[in-house]
Design an enzyme around this catalytic site. Structure first.
Site, short mmCIF file in Angstrom:
data_model
loop_
_atom_site.label_atom_id
_atom_site.label_comp_id
_atom_site.label_asym_id
_atom_site.label_seq_id
_atom_site.Cartn_x
_atom_site.Cartn_y
_atom_site.Cartn_z
CG ASP A 196 13.20 -7.86 -8.22
OD1 ASP A 196 12.34 -7.56 -7.61
OD2 ASP A 196 13.66 -7.02 -8.70
CD GLU A 254 -11.10 -7.98 -6.89
OE1 GLU A 254 -11.75 -8.85 -6.44
OE2 GLU A 254 -10.31 -7.29 -6.33
CD GLU A 311 9.98 -1.55 -8.94
OE1 GLU A 311 10.01 -0.55 -8.30
OE2 GLU A 311 10.97 -2.23 -8.36
CB ILE A 341 -18.98 -3.20 -2.72
CG1 ILE A 341 -18.36 -3.83 -1.63
CG2 ILE A 341 -20.48 -3.34 -2.90
CD1 ILE A 341 -18.76 -3.53 -0.24
CB THR A 387 17.11 -10.65 -5.82
OG1 THR A 387 15.97 -9.78 -6.42
CG2 THR A 387 16.98 -11.85 -6.60
NE ARG A 421 -12.40 5.83 -1.07
CZ ARG A 421 -12.15 6.49 -0.04
NH1 ARG A 421 -11.08 5.92 1.00
NH2 ARG A 421 -12.56 7.68 0.29
CD GLU A 430 20.36 -9.43 -14.17
OE1 GLU A 430 20.49 -9.60 -15.57
OE2 GLU A 430 19.23 -8.91 -13.91
#
Length: 319
Positions: free
Chosen positions: A128, A188, A223, A215, A126, A163, A103
């Protein structure tokens, strides 16, 4: 037109080298002298130019990064800086400029044309994928494959240790990478700037999955939506067990470009040279459907690009 230049600017993206190669080789085939500008707009201001021949771009298609190097140039954001750049262009007899970047880089290209009538053509590159009027930007496909591979490895260890892993990916204003990576890896939860996150609902969902016997959990965060540490703090408080954080960072920018990115970059490079030769300037090369088209740079930049909300819902249902 006898002499053109090419530069890469801003954050690097896999496939930039392929675009440079196409501009150089196709330009030479069209009887043009092609100049490479080192270090983006900083090099344009300093006159850091090098003549590029056919052989100089041999073997670079498969390489990540950019052989011309790149930078973020604060001086170029000023009228004085752009005037210095325009003087260098005219001093060296350059009649057209191809700018490869995101951009900010494309905005700079437009200003060079608007203020100094420098013929410019932009190529969107880019990871993004946040530039309007183009379905894909150079580098996005490679980045997605990198993220997918990393998340798959994290899922292996997450299942071994029972975890929740929070994976932070790039995307300051766009959740495209997070959404697509989450969709193809079966994450998830996906947290993106475009959709507000409800941490209580997120925690309830993870706990419900636990009760059903799942589990491990993978949560992918863009970000620009929140930091992985913020998400971890909210979740640990609500779900009562520890999380692990992985910030993929600049590894997403690197690596050999995929076949898709190579083809896109090569095709866009050729189209950019053709646009200059046709006298169609202040335009960006865009992918729409299966075709390359030329669109006004500012029209592309002023068109807000957002994630596909329906795809977001599908990712949620399939997770």
């Amino acid at each position: 037109m006898k002499k053109i230049a090419v530069l890469t600017s801003g954050g690097d993206a896999p496939g930039m080298n392929a675009a440079v190669r196409a501009v150089v080789r196709y330009g030479v085939r069209q009887g043009l002298e092609v100049i490479g500008v080192r270090r983006g707009y900083s090099g344009l201001i300093d006159g850091d130019f090098v003549k590029l021949e056919y052989k100089d771009v041999a073997g670079i298609t498969e390489k990540g990064g950019t052989i011309l190097r790149t930078s973020r140039c604060e001086e170029f954001k000023t009228e004085e800086g752009r005037e210095l750049a325009a003087k260098q262009i005219k001093k060296h007899g350059i009649e057209g400029l191809v700018v490869i970047g995101g951009e900010g880089s494309l905005t700079g290209a437009h200003l060079l044309y608007e203020e100094h009538k420098i013929p410019v053509v932009g190529i969107p590159a880019t990871i993004d994928n946040d530039i309007g009027l183009t379905d894909m930007c150079i580098g996005v496909d490679t980045c997605l494959n990198t993220v997918m591979d990393a998340v798959q490895k994290l899922k292996d260890t997450a299942s071994s240790h029972e975890r929740a892993f929070i994976v932070e990916v790039m995307g300051r204003h766009s959740g495209y990478i997070a959404l697509m990576a989450g969709l193809v890896t079966g994450a998830e939860a996906i947290i993106v700037p475009e959709i507000p996150v409800d941490y209580s609902q997120l925690a309830d969902r993870i706990l419900e999955e636990r009760r059903r016997g799942k589990i491990n959990s993978i949560i992918i965060v863009a970000e620009g939506a929140a930091s992985a540490y913020t998400v971890a703090r909210h979740l640990e408080y609500r779900i009562g067990y520890e999380t692990r954080i992985t910030i993929l960072g600049h590894v997403q920018r690197g690596g050999s470009p995929t076949a898709f990115d190579r083809r896109l970059a090569l095709s866009m490079g050729v189209e950019a040279v053709d646009a200059l030769l046709d006298g169609e300037v202040d335009v960006m090369i865009a992918l729409q459907g299966n075709k390359l088209v030329r669109v006004p740079i500012m029209e592309a930049l002023s068109t807000k690009k957002t994630i596909d909300k329906k795809l977001y819902e599908i990712a949620y249902m399939l997770s």
